[in-house]
Design a protein around this motif. Structure first.
Motif, short mmCIF file in Angstrom:
data_model
loop_
_atom_site.label_atom_id
_atom_site.label_comp_id
_atom_site.label_asym_id
_atom_site.label_seq_id
_atom_site.Cartn_x
_atom_site.Cartn_y
_atom_site.Cartn_z
N ALA A 19 -74.61 35.12 8.28
CA ALA A 19 -73.29 34.33 7.51
C ALA A 19 -72.54 35.19 6.55
CB ALA A 19 -73.88 33.22 6.68
N SER A 49 -77.12 29.70 8.27
CA SER A 49 -76.14 29.48 9.38
C SER A 49 -74.63 29.83 8.74
CB SER A 49 -76.27 28.41 10.21
OG SER A 49 -75.78 27.22 9.57
N GLU A 50 -74.61 29.19 7.61
CA GLU A 50 -72.98 29.43 6.93
C GLU A 50 -73.15 29.35 5.67
OE1 GLU A 50 -70.48 26.67 8.99
OE2 GLU A 50 -68.80 28.02 8.74
N ARG A 53 -66.88 29.59 4.48
CA ARG A 53 -66.32 29.06 5.42
C ARG A 53 -64.57 29.14 5.54
NH1 ARG A 53 -67.98 23.20 6.60
NH2 ARG A 53 -70.09 24.13 7.23
N HIS A 76 -67.90 24.73 0.95
CA HIS A 76 -68.19 26.11 1.89
C HIS A 76 -66.87 27.00 1.57
CE1 HIS A 76 -72.05 25.56 3.95
NE2 HIS A 76 -71.69 24.17 4.40
#
Ligand code: ZN
Length: 151
Positions: A19, A49-50, A53, A76
């Motif tokens: 990530a 995973s994240e 963003r 995010h």
């Protein structure tokens, strides 16, 4: 959920770096670290995973119907959220397994002594998103982005 061999694998180590965390809120990173460690103690391999963003990716997810938020409307985008998934099964866990994960996460939130103690879990939402954890009042604090380094 338990998978001791995977925990010992190099793939597990590699997943931990996947990530983008540049600009992430320090409380989110602290929560992630403690959560991953706790699950590993339970022999369950998981990874983020994240975290951060990009606006483009947020718009793509919106267009695909995977997110209800557009660019600027998701925590995010400000590093105020993290998606925590199983190393082998990803999002593909049954409700019972997610409930265990949610319980462990909530336990960490109350024990962590974080500056912003209130994290919301997507497993509690109607738009069921049990991998997702976010700072509950991210809309209030997001104007302080980028986050100052914590000593
Ligand atoms: Zn998320």
């Amino acid at each position: 959920m338990a998978d001791k061999p995977f925990l010992a694998s190099s793939r597990y180590q590699e997943q931990q770096w996947r990530a983008n965390r540049t600009g992430a809120h320090p409380d989110i990173l602290e929560f992630e670290k403690r959560f991953i460690r706790r699950m590993a103690k339970l022999d369950v391999p998981m990874f983020a995973s994240e975290v951060i963003r990009s606006s483009q990716r947020q718009e793509d997810l919106y267009a695909l119907g995977h997110s209800k938020a557009r660019a600027g409307q998701s925590p995010h985008g400000y590093g105020c959220a993290v998606d925590l998934v199983h190393s082998v099964h990803g999002w593909n866990l049954d409700r019972k397994a997610w409930e265990v994960i949610g319980h462990v996460g909530q336990e960490i939130v109350t024990q962590a002594g974080l500056a912003i103690v209130s994290l919301a879990w997507g497993g509690d939402w109607k738009f069921y998103d049990p991998a997702h954890w976010e700072i509950a009042d991210w809309r209030m604090v997001k104007d302080d982005y980028p986050w100052p380094e914590r000593a």
